[in-house]
Design a protein around this motif. Structure first.
Motif, PDB file in Angstrom:
ATOM      1  N   CYS A  43     -29.819  44.466  75.898  1.00 38.37           N
ATOM      2  CA  CYS A  43     -30.049  43.025  76.015  1.00 38.37           C
ATOM      3  C   CYS A  43     -28.892  42.217  75.454  1.00 38.37           C
ATOM      4  O   CYS A  43     -28.908  40.983  75.505  1.00 38.37           O
ATOM      5  CB  CYS A  43     -31.354  42.632  75.335  1.00 38.37           C
ATOM      6  N   ASN A  44     -27.881  42.928  74.915  1.00 36.97           N
ATOM      7  CA  ASN A  44     -26.702  42.266  74.343  1.00 36.97           C
ATOM      8  C   ASN A  44     -27.125  41.254  73.285  1.00 36.97           C
ATOM      9  O   ASN A  44     -26.825  40.052  73.368  1.00 36.97           O
ATOM     10  CB  ASN A  44     -25.866  41.581  75.425  1.00 36.97           C
ATOM     11  N   ARG A  45     -27.801  41.748  72.269  1.00 35.95           N
ATOM     12  CA  ARG A  45     -28.376  40.893  71.235  1.00 35.95           C
ATOM     13  C   ARG A  45     -27.334  39.953  70.634  1.00 35.95           C
ATOM     14  O   ARG A  45     -26.226  40.371  70.304  1.00 35.95           O
ATOM     15  CB  ARG A  45     -28.999  41.741  70.125  1.00 35.95           C
ATOM     16  N   LYS A 136     -20.167  33.254  69.746  1.00 33.46           N
ATOM     17  CA  LYS A 136     -19.334  33.568  70.905  1.00 33.46           C
ATOM     18  C   LYS A 136     -19.739  34.924  71.492  1.00 33.46           C
ATOM     19  O   LYS A 136     -20.022  35.865  70.749  1.00 33.46           O
ATOM     20  CB  LYS A 136     -17.863  33.611  70.492  1.00 33.46           C
ATOM     21  N   PRO A 137     -19.752  35.068  72.814  1.00 30.90           N
ATOM     22  CA  PRO A 137     -20.191  36.320  73.452  1.00 30.90           C
ATOM     23  C   PRO A 137     -19.427  37.559  72.977  1.00 30.90           C
ATOM     24  O   PRO A 137     -19.998  38.658  72.965  1.00 30.90           O
ATOM     25  CB  PRO A 137     -19.953  36.061  74.943  1.00 30.90           C
ATOM     26  N   GLU A 138     -18.178  37.386  72.594  1.00 30.64           N
ATOM     27  CA  GLU A 138     -17.415  38.558  72.144  1.00 30.64           C
ATOM     28  C   GLU A 138     -17.971  39.146  70.843  1.00 30.64           C
ATOM     29  O   GLU A 138     -17.615  40.267  70.455  1.00 30.64           O
ATOM     30  CB  GLU A 138     -15.939  38.198  71.960  1.00 30.64           C
ATOM     31  N   GLY A 143     -20.152  43.114  72.758  1.00 29.01           N
ATOM     32  CA  GLY A 143     -18.803  42.672  72.436  1.00 29.01           C
ATOM     33  C   GLY A 143     -18.286  43.323  71.164  1.00 29.01           C
ATOM     34  O   GLY A 143     -17.110  43.690  71.072  1.00 29.01           O
ATOM     35  N   LEU A 144     -19.178  43.495  70.181  1.00 33.60           N
ATOM     36  CA  LEU A 144     -18.781  44.160  68.938  1.00 33.60           C
ATOM     37  C   LEU A 144     -18.400  45.614  69.191  1.00 33.60           C
ATOM     38  O   LEU A 144     -17.467  46.142  68.579  1.00 33.60           O
ATOM     39  CB  LEU A 144     -19.921  44.076  67.921  1.00 33.60           C
ATOM     40  N   ASN A 149     -12.949  49.711  70.622  1.00 31.30           N
ATOM     41  CA  ASN A 149     -12.453  50.718  71.558  1.00 31.30           C
ATOM     42  C   ASN A 149     -13.395  51.921  71.641  1.00 31.30           C
ATOM     43  O   ASN A 149     -12.973  53.078  71.657  1.00 31.30           O
ATOM     44  CB  ASN A 149     -11.038  51.176  71.157  1.00 31.30           C
ATOM     45  N   VAL A 150     -14.692  51.625  71.698  1.00 31.32           N
ATOM     46  CA  VAL A 150     -15.710  52.670  71.784  1.00 31.32           C
ATOM     47  C   VAL A 150     -15.875  53.084  73.247  1.00 31.32           C
ATOM     48  O   VAL A 150     -16.066  52.247  74.118  1.00 31.32           O
ATOM     49  CB  VAL A 150     -17.060  52.188  71.218  1.00 31.32           C
ATOM     50  N   GLU A 151     -15.798  54.365  73.491  1.00 28.88           N
ATOM     51  CA  GLU A 151     -15.928  54.893  74.846  1.00 28.88           C
ATOM     52  C   GLU A 151     -17.337  55.362  75.144  1.00 28.88           C
ATOM     53  O   GLU A 151     -17.801  55.298  76.278  1.00 28.88           O
ATOM     54  CB  GLU A 151     -14.940  56.051  75.039  1.00 28.88           C
ATOM     55  N   LEU A 152     -18.030  55.844  74.104  1.00 30.24           N
ATOM     56  CA  LEU A 152     -19.364  56.375  74.335  1.00 30.24           C
ATOM     57  C   LEU A 152     -20.204  56.275  73.070  1.00 30.24           C
ATOM     58  O   LEU A 152     -19.719  56.472  71.953  1.00 30.24           O
ATOM     59  CB  LEU A 152     -19.287  57.836  74.790  1.00 30.24           C
ATOM     60  N   ILE A 153     -21.492  55.947  73.254  1.00 28.72           N
ATOM     61  CA  ILE A 153     -22.481  55.912  72.181  1.00 28.72           C
ATOM     62  C   ILE A 153     -23.635  56.816  72.578  1.00 28.72           C
ATOM     63  O   ILE A 153     -24.171  56.700  73.686  1.00 28.72           O
ATOM     64  CB  ILE A 153     -23.013  54.485  71.937  1.00 28.72           C
TER      65      ILE A 153
END
Length: 475
Positions: A43-45, A136-138, A143-144, A149-153
């Motif tokens: 949900c991009n909290r 801000k959306p970033e 965005g965090l 530079n996270v490729e995978l969680i």
């Protein structure tokens, strides 16, 4: 006061600086084990305050504040967000030499470009500055993640989870991938309250009447298949110790039926049941080409009063002194004898057991697989400078550091990814000091490649993660 996190933080020699800046600093992050809420990623909290982002749910900070005698109302109670942040800010100067002191200032600098030390005097200005940026959306959840530079969680998910957040993320165009991890511990802990209710929920979800050992295995297999379709390739267990007791299926069937009838069980029966379920799961992981993670050793929820008030993950856990070697060896060997030992990562919470885990990992190998059983990165109470150095030393002395799959956050915080930087700096400093001391040759090109393998490429190969830009559709 100006901050102390400079470009060469933790790097004590020119060799260390070269290894970090030239080889490690720009590598992407594969965070293959964490506890970030998938729903908040999907949900991009948006976080209203730094307190919501940084202190809400962070039992590391709660624990430190309690040790200073701060009132619980300012930690987990009804105090305002600013009051809680101010309480944490006043705590930070007293946390020197605790990893929280380093993490706090790394996170302020990497995410919010704040280079001041946090204390009671700077709390108000930092609170206002960060809160403005959070609009801000970033600085929303995804965005965090992108900032680091996270490729995978890989999240940590109960078998009952519908994985809807993962499905939602699979249809998005973010630069990173979110995959689930199977965490079925509640089906293992037959001795805990809620076990029967949990199996009832599992029965309803799978439309399988769990009444005996075979039906439980059927339901768990069904959920593993569902997770596999969702891109899951890892399982995880958080246990006091591994379970390697000998058992026969007929007695496990009897034990489970007795428990479902609300009968009492002996300690030996409980151990046999846990051993049987863990063995079945390990075999199932191997059949699906999953990796098994075992987080072993802590005492959880020692303060029962706070457990009753706040629930689990309240910050009242500690290192345990369980015997690890015998049960772990028996469990891994049982799977290995069946040729059903999956790739495995062993995480240790007791520094006294570092050498046990490092040598155990070296007992089980497979042609063509580098480090099939891993002594995983320093974990929980050991996830600090000294603990990381000791884990690196134990693995180096008794195994093959060069095959290590490096760091992970194991965190619930969206600001925790600089822990990868922390680990990389400590690793480079250790190897750089060895070069300086003449313990390693002055061959930074080769040692730099080893650093890159440990920090990124070994994990990429070990887990066989695909490039998220090449493979987004997993449902």
């Amino acid at each position: 006061m100006n901050g102390f996190i400079g470009e060469d933080f933790l790097l004590e020699s020119n060799f260390a600086r070269e290894l970090y800046h030239d080889f490690a600093s720009d590598l992407p992050i594969l965070d293959y084990h964490c506890h970030l809420p998938p729903s908040e990623i999907a949900c991009n909290r948006q976080f209203n305050t730094i307190t919501e982002l940084w202190i809400e749910g962070d039992h590391y900070k709660w624990r430190a504040m309690r040790q200073l005698g701060i009132d619980e109302n300012l930690i987990t109670g009804a105090a305002s967000d600013y009051q809680k942040f101010e309480a944490w800010s006043k705590t930070v100067p007293y946390a020197l030499r605790n990893p929280l002191y380093h993490w706090t200032h790394l996170e302020l600098k990497r995410y919010f470009y704040i280079d001041e030390t946090l204390n009671g005097d700077t709390a108000s200005a930092i609170y206002e500055e960060v809160n403005k940026k959070l609009a801000k959306p970033e600085f929303f959840a995804r965005g965090l993640v992108d900032k680091m530079n996270v490729e995978l969680i890989c999240s940590t998910d109960d078998p009952l989870d519908d994985l809807s957040a993962h499905k939602q993320m699979s249809n998005m165009t973010d630069s990173f991938q979110l995959l689930p991890t199977f965490r079925p511990d509640r089906a293992i802990h037959i001795d805990q309250d809620g076990f029967i209710d949990y199996l009832s929920s599992l029965s309803n979800l799978c439309d399988v009447d769990i009444k005996d050992w075979d039906s439980l295995k059927e339901a768990l297999s069904q959920r593993m298949d569902f997770f596999h379709e969702a891109g899951c390739r890892l399982a995880d267990h958080g246990l006091n110790h591994a379970y390697g007791e000998n058992f026969e299926d007929v007695e496990i069937n009897k034990i489970l039926i007795q428990r479902l009838s609300k009968g009492s069980l002996s300690a030996n029966e409980i151990l046999k049941y846990k051993s049987a379920v863990l063995c079945f799961l390990g075999e199932s992981y191997a059949q699906r080409n999953w990796t098994m993670q075992l987080h072993l050793g802590p005492i959880r929820n020692a303060n029962k009063a706070l457990l009753k008030t706040l629930g689990i993950d309240a910050g009242v856990d500690s290192i345990g002194d369980f015997r690890q070697a015998d049960q772990l060896a028996a469990f891994l060997n049982r799977l290995n004898e069946k040729d059903l030992l999956p790739k495995t990562v062993l995480y240790n919470s007791n520094p006294a057991d570092n050498e046990v885990f490092a040598t155990m990992a070296g007992n089980f190998s497979e042609t063509g697989v580098k480090g099939k059983v891993q002594f995983g990165a320093a974990w929980w109470f050991l996830d600090q400078k000294s603990g990381i150095e000791k884990q690196i030393d134990s693995l180096s002395n008794l195994g093959m550091l060069s095959t290590s799959i490096g760091m992970l956050t194991d965190s619930r915080s969206f600001l925790s990814f600089p822990r990868h930087e922390y680990y990389r700096r400590i690793l480079c400093n250790t190897l750089g000091n060895d070069i300086k001391s003449g313990l390693l040759p002055n061959d930074t090109k080769w040692i730099g490649k080893v650093v890159q393998d440990i920090c990124y490429y070994n994990a990429k190969d070990f887990f066989k993660f695909s490039n998220p830009k090449e493979s987004k559709k997993i449902f």
